[in-house]
Structures are given as C-alpha cells and as structure tokens.
Enzyme design. Sequence first.
Site, short mmCIF file in Angstrom:
data_model
loop_
_atom_site.label_atom_id
_atom_site.label_comp_id
_atom_site.label_asym_id
_atom_site.label_seq_id
_atom_site.Cartn_x
_atom_site.Cartn_y
_atom_site.Cartn_z
N GLY A 17 -15.68 -3.61 -51.04
CA GLY A 17 -15.03 -3.19 -52.46
C GLY A 17 -14.31 -4.21 -53.15
CG ASP A 37 -8.24 1.98 -49.74
OD1 ASP A 37 -9.21 1.05 -49.58
OD2 ASP A 37 -7.84 2.55 -48.99
CB THR A 95 -20.24 4.41 -43.06
OG1 THR A 95 -20.74 2.95 -43.09
CG2 THR A 95 -20.27 4.96 -44.56
CG LEU A 172 -20.72 -8.62 -49.00
CD1 LEU A 172 -19.83 -9.20 -47.92
CD2 LEU A 172 -19.65 -8.49 -50.21
CD GLU A 174 -16.57 -9.06 -42.81
OE1 GLU A 174 -15.77 -9.77 -42.21
OE2 GLU A 174 -16.77 -7.98 -42.84
CG PHE A 277 -25.03 -9.21 -33.09
CD1 PHE A 277 -24.53 -7.96 -33.23
CD2 PHE A 277 -26.44 -9.30 -32.46
CE1 PHE A 277 -25.16 -6.67 -32.59
CE2 PHE A 277 -26.90 -7.81 -32.05
CZ PHE A 277 -26.33 -6.88 -32.14
CB CYS A 281 -22.47 -4.02 -40.58
SG CYS A 281 -21.10 -3.59 -41.79
CG PHE A 343 -17.26 -10.88 -37.09
CD1 PHE A 343 -16.33 -10.66 -38.26
CD2 PHE A 343 -18.79 -11.20 -37.42
CE1 PHE A 343 -16.74 -10.60 -39.45
CE2 PHE A 343 -19.11 -11.05 -38.59
CZ PHE A 343 -18.23 -10.73 -39.61
NE ARG A 455 -19.15 -18.52 -32.51
CZ ARG A 455 -19.70 -17.35 -33.44
NH1 ARG A 455 -21.14 -17.09 -33.93
NH2 ARG A 455 -19.32 -16.23 -33.44
P1 NAD Z 1 -13.22 -1.41 -44.79
O1 NAD Z 1 -12.92 -0.50 -43.65
O2 NAD Z 1 -13.00 -2.92 -44.89
O3 NAD Z 1 -12.76 -0.76 -46.31
C1 NAD Z 1 -13.07 0.70 -46.31
C2 NAD Z 1 -11.67 1.24 -47.39
O4 NAD Z 1 -12.23 2.60 -47.72
C3 NAD Z 1 -10.51 1.19 -46.55
O5 NAD Z 1 -9.49 0.38 -47.03
C4 NAD Z 1 -10.16 2.59 -46.56
O6 NAD Z 1 -8.88 2.97 -46.61
C5 NAD Z 1 -10.81 3.12 -47.80
N1 NAD Z 1 -11.18 4.67 -47.88
C6 NAD Z 1 -12.00 5.41 -46.64
N2 NAD Z 1 -11.91 6.79 -47.24
C7 NAD Z 1 -11.28 6.77 -48.22
C8 NAD Z 1 -11.34 7.81 -49.53
N3 NAD Z 1 -11.53 9.13 -49.26
N4 NAD Z 1 -10.58 7.57 -50.74
C9 NAD Z 1 -9.89 6.16 -50.88
N5 NAD Z 1 -10.11 5.20 -49.88
C10 NAD Z 1 -10.81 5.47 -48.82
O7 NAD Z 1 -14.81 -1.40 -45.08
P2 NAD Z 1 -15.79 -2.53 -45.55
O8 NAD Z 1 -16.26 -3.59 -44.45
O9 NAD Z 1 -15.58 -2.72 -46.85
O10 NAD Z 1 -17.17 -1.56 -45.47
C11 NAD Z 1 -17.45 -0.50 -46.47
C12 NAD Z 1 -19.06 -0.12 -46.29
O11 NAD Z 1 -19.79 -1.21 -46.73
C13 NAD Z 1 -19.47 0.52 -45.05
O12 NAD Z 1 -20.48 1.25 -44.97
C14 NAD Z 1 -20.07 -1.21 -44.37
O13 NAD Z 1 -21.32 -0.71 -43.55
C15 NAD Z 1 -20.57 -1.60 -45.77
N6 NAD Z 1 -20.87 -2.99 -45.85
C16 NAD Z 1 -20.12 -3.93 -45.07
C17 NAD Z 1 -20.04 -5.12 -45.30
C18 NAD Z 1 -19.20 -6.26 -44.73
O14 NAD Z 1 -19.27 -7.24 -44.58
N7 NAD Z 1 -18.00 -5.62 -44.10
C19 NAD Z 1 -21.30 -5.83 -45.78
C20 NAD Z 1 -22.22 -4.97 -46.49
C21 NAD Z 1 -22.03 -3.44 -46.38
C1 UGA Z 2 -23.99 -9.15 -42.01
C2 UGA Z 2 -25.26 -9.58 -42.80
O1 UGA Z 2 -25.64 -10.85 -42.63
C3 UGA Z 2 -25.13 -9.03 -44.47
O2 UGA Z 2 -26.21 -9.47 -44.93
C4 UGA Z 2 -24.60 -7.83 -44.24
O3 UGA Z 2 -24.28 -7.19 -45.75
C5 UGA Z 2 -23.42 -7.37 -43.46
O4 UGA Z 2 -23.82 -7.97 -42.16
C6 UGA Z 2 -23.13 -6.09 -43.37
O5 UGA Z 2 -23.81 -5.21 -43.60
O6 UGA Z 2 -22.20 -5.62 -43.19
P1 UGA Z 2 -21.79 -10.30 -41.34
O7 UGA Z 2 -21.76 -9.37 -40.27
O8 UGA Z 2 -20.53 -10.35 -42.34
O9 UGA Z 2 -23.19 -9.88 -42.42
O10 UGA Z 2 -22.05 -11.66 -40.90
P2 UGA Z 2 -23.26 -12.58 -40.35
O11 UGA Z 2 -23.35 -14.00 -40.85
O12 UGA Z 2 -24.68 -11.72 -40.44
O13 UGA Z 2 -23.02 -12.71 -38.85
C7 UGA Z 2 -23.13 -11.73 -37.97
C8 UGA Z 2 -22.74 -12.10 -36.46
O14 UGA Z 2 -23.74 -12.81 -36.03
C9 UGA Z 2 -21.55 -12.79 -36.40
O15 UGA Z 2 -20.80 -12.79 -34.94
C10 UGA Z 2 -22.26 -14.19 -36.41
O16 UGA Z 2 -21.55 -15.29 -35.61
C11 UGA Z 2 -23.51 -14.12 -35.71
N1 UGA Z 2 -24.62 -15.10 -35.97
C12 UGA Z 2 -25.28 -15.26 -37.00
C13 UGA Z 2 -25.07 -15.89 -34.66
O17 UGA Z 2 -24.72 -15.44 -33.39
N2 UGA Z 2 -26.26 -16.65 -34.90
C14 UGA Z 2 -26.61 -16.78 -36.28
O18 UGA Z 2 -27.42 -17.63 -36.51
C15 UGA Z 2 -26.08 -15.87 -37.08
#
Ligand code: NAD
Ligand code: UGA
Length: 479
Positions: A17, A37, A95, A172, A174, A277, A281, A343, A455
């Site tokens: 977000g 939030d 989630t 995206l 991280e 990994f 997610c 991570f 690594r």
């Molecule tokens: P996060 O835990 O960092 O953030 C979620 C936020 O939602 C928290 O701050 C929580 O307090 C808030 N929240 C929960 N319920 C609420 C409610 N009812 N009202 C208001 N706020 C509320 O989670 P995230 O990493 O941002 O992931 C969010 C979603 O996106 C997940 O489904 C995840 O799978 C997906 N996603 C994450 C990534 C990533 O890199 N982290 C990348 C792509 C997709």
């Molecule tokens: C991953 C996906 O790359 C994103 O596209 C997706 O949106 C996100 O999950 C999600 O849904 O949360 P993220 O988990 O942030 O993104 O990071 P990655 O770069 O994918 O790395 C994931 C893990 O795999 C890490 O622990 C990383 O060190 C490991 N990794 C990655 C390896 O060990 N080798 C590689 O070649 C690449």
Amino acid sequence: MKTNIKNICCIGAGYVGGPTMSVIADKCPDISVNVVDKNSERIALWNHSNLDLLPIYEPGLDEIISRCRGKNLTFSTKIREKISSADMVFISVNTPTKTKGIGAGQASDLKWVEACARDVAKFSIGHTIVVEKSTLPVKTAEVIKKILEASQITKNFQIEKSFDVLSNPEFLAEGTAIKDLEKPDRVLIGGEKNDAILALHNIYSKWVPKEKILHTNIWSSELAKLTSNAFLAQRISSINSIGAICEATGADVREVARAIGSDSRIGSKFLDAGPGFGGSCFKKDILNLVYLSKYFGLDEVASFWEGVVKLNHWHQKRISILVVEKLFGSVSNKKIGILGFSFKANTNDTRESAAISICKDLIEEGAILYIHDPKVEENQISKDLGLNSINLNRKNKAKNKIQNSGDWFFASNIDEIFPEADAILILTEWKEYTNFDWEKISTKMRRPAWIFDARSILDPKELENTNLNLWRIGDGFNT
Ligand code: NAD
Ligand code: UGA
C-alpha cells in the site's frame, strides 16, 4: 459511470500500500491519494518528519514521500472519512496463511480482506470501484462482491450506492519496489465491466505504456498472481536443488546457471542459488495454490507445487547442518558471525527470512551468534527468534536463557563480529558485505576459521592469501 478518478483511498499502509500509492500520487498529481490503516503507530511513522523513520525501507521511497506527502498523498487512520470520499478503494491488506480452522497451514486467511469489504460497504457513498490489490485466492472477488451487494441501496428504483470489483494484483519485489512500480513489466487488470476497467487503466496509462496494461477476466487475474509467484519460487528451488548436486559432484552452480540461463527459453534471471527463498509471499502463495488444487480434487497438481516449498525447507536445514558439520560436529559455545538477517538485500523485511530458521537451528545447537544487518532492528530479530539478545537480557535483567542452548548478540557495529569468531555466515547479499579486507579479518578470527557464503558474494580469490576455509553455496570445486 465516470472513468476519470479524482479520489483514491487505499486500505493498508504496508509494503504494498505505501509504495504503490506513493507512486500513483507522484505520477498523478491531479488525484488525491489517501492511505489508511488501523495501525496508528505505523501511520505515525509514515507521517514522521524524519524520513529515515519511514516504517519500511525501500530505495527511492523517501524522495517520493517528500515530494507528495501533504500535497496529494496522505496517511491516516481516518478509515470512514477517506472511504466516504473515494471514487476508488484499493484493498491492500495482509493475507497470511491461516493458522487454525479449515485449511490451516495452507489456505489464506481472508478475515482482513472481509473486514475491508464490510467497511467499504458501510462507509462508501455513491458509486465506488473496489480494487483487490492484496494477493487473493481465485474467486475472492465473488466474496467481496456479495458483501458489497448486500449493502447496495436502491431508492425510487434508483441505485444510490453501488460497486464494481476489479482485480489488480501487485508484482513489485521488495528492495526494488519503486523501480518496479515506475517501470513495470506489466500491469494486470481483471474485471467484468469495461467502464471500471477503463477508470483504472486511465490511472496507470499516465506513466505505463498501454501495451503493458493487460486486461483479463477477474479469475485469470487472481490466478495469474499466484502462478507468477509459484513460477518464480519454483526456479529458486530448482537452482538450489542443483546447487546441492554441484557440491556433491565438483560442479559449480554459478557456471551451471550461466550455461542454462543463456538458453533464451530459460533466461538468466532468478537463477541465483542462495539460502532458500524468504519473504512474506512465495511460501504463502504456493500453499494457497496447493490448497486450491486439493479443493478441486487435483491432488497431483497440489503435490507438484508443495514440492517447491518442501525443497526450500530442506535446503535451509541443509545449511545449518552443514555449518555444524564443518565446525567439527559441534557449535556449542562457538562464536558465529551472521551477516544479514533480512530475507534479501535492500529491505528491512524479515518475514520468512532464511536467516530465522538457520539462526534458530544454530542457537539450538549452542552457538553464540553475533548478528548484524544494516536495516533490521534488534527488536525485530528478538521477535523473529523468540529470544531476546544477550544485550537486551542484560538491560532488562531478564533470564530467558535456556540452559545448554546458545544465545545471540545484536552487533550494531560490524567490527564486533570478527574477533575470535569461529565462523562467519553470509545470509543476505547486502552491498556492505562485499568489500571486506579478508586478510585483516583472518588475523582476528579463531583458527581454524570458516567463511560460509550462502549468497555467492565472495570471490574465492579474495581469500587465497588467508588461512580461512571457504564454503560457497553450490560450489563443489573450491570447497
Ligand atoms: P503488510 O502486513 O505490510 O501491510 C498490511 C497492512 O494492512 C498493515 O499495516 C495492517 O495494519 C493493515 N490492515 C489490515 N487489516 C486492516 C483493516 N481492516 N483496516 C485497515 N488496515 C488494515 O502487508 P504487505 O506486505 O503490504 O502485503 C499486502 C498484500 O499484498 C498481501 O496480500 C501480499 O500477499 C500482497 N503483496 C505483497 C508484496 C510484498 O512485497 N510485500 C508484493 C506483492 C503483493
Ligand atoms: C516476490 C516477487 O518477485 C514479486 O514479483 C511479488 O510481487 C512479491 O514476491 C510478492 O508477491 O510478495 P519479493 O519476495 O519481494 O518479491 O522478492 P524476490 O526478489 O522475489 O525474492 C524472494 C526470495 O527469493 C528472497 O529471499 C531472495 O533472496 C530469493 N531469491 C531471489 C533467490 O534466492 N535467488 C534468486 O535468483 C532470486
């Protein structure tokens, strides 16, 4: 229905977000973007004047926040107010995998998503487009729709409160979130009604070329997100499994990866062997796919994908066992420096980090760990390990040290790691760990000393003039 959105509310100020909405605000100065939030501490950090204290670390994010915050980007806990004034609401909440009840350990826990749908149903005014940004199991949009439709108000045969639901999963990663958001490989919009799709399309088209904005039906969009993560994670388990064969046979996983990655059908990305990994997610999304497959009676499909997670778990264990074996079968009371706890590099996120399970294993075996990470804080590591550091224990005079078990220090200064250490274990590929003077370090460590590079950030040549033993992931030649 209007396709020109002026006011957005995003529920969830987390790793998705926060950055996603910041980039939308930056690229669309005419749209008011309001992130809400329920976690007031997190919101306070998003509003902090010191940008070093933003709740998440993401390169480039601070610059965007300083450009947009207070102009067309706000962070608050005013959930009701911001939903009421929005034309479009993004649901971007966590989630995680369910921990109890039906589907525990595999299915996604949708209680936070459901709570958001209920808030939107209650507080929205007029027509609202609800966008699933969270990663969700296929058919979740149906649940959201049912909750919303139950609150649809009709007066004199006119609908006064109405909704459309779209799926717009986030891809995206991280550490590269801003780059990924500014130049995405694709943006996926799943939906049924053309006007709603167009409204979201018009936002992204301000900076994303239109051929990169894909439209699908809503179920394909939800499934494509899970599949994308499953394919990426599967590549990592594949290369890590080959790394183990390399170590056994004298091959080198980097050379194998280069050779197979040159095949344009395979491609070179995501072939870096590592400690397994992590991240919030991959595991959760694959387990979700496993659950769905089982639910639809596709047991072979379920076990195919489950294998990716099992391999990852086995691989992390393999590393801790290997460290113990190389240190003469015991790490009890031995000092081991841990370089990196997040991570992956460039994030402060530790969710599912391989470092957690590896450090827990080594502490269990009696090691004294000195843990360093440039961005992860001591309290977070305490939470993840379920154990306060020796520093904190002393400060709090608490005695939670388990007899015969190891312990850990938080090394805020990296130089504390090396003196008298029996081993150094590199678990995250932070840039700061690539420029050490190993000759100097070797004089400080207790001999025989080991460097475990999970690594592949070290060049074995750098250690040639030292008396350090080197183990590198997937290297059957040098170690
Ligand atoms: P996060 O835990 O960092 O953030 C979620 C936020 O939602 C928290 O701050 C929580 O307090 C808030 N929240 C929960 N319920 C609420 C409610 N009812 N009202 C208001 N706020 C509320 O989670 P995230 O990493 O941002 O992931 C969010 C979603 O996106 C997940 O489904 C995840 O799978 C997906 N996603 C994450 C990534 C990533 O890199 N982290 C990348 C792509 C997709
Ligand atoms: C991953 C996906 O790359 C994103 O596209 C997706 O949106 C996100 O999950 C999600 O849904 O949360 P993220 O988990 O942030 O993104 O990071 P990655 O770069 O994918 O790395 C994931 C893990 O795999 C890490 O622990 C990383 O060190 C490991 N990794 C990655 C390896 O060990 N080798 C590689 O070649 C690449």
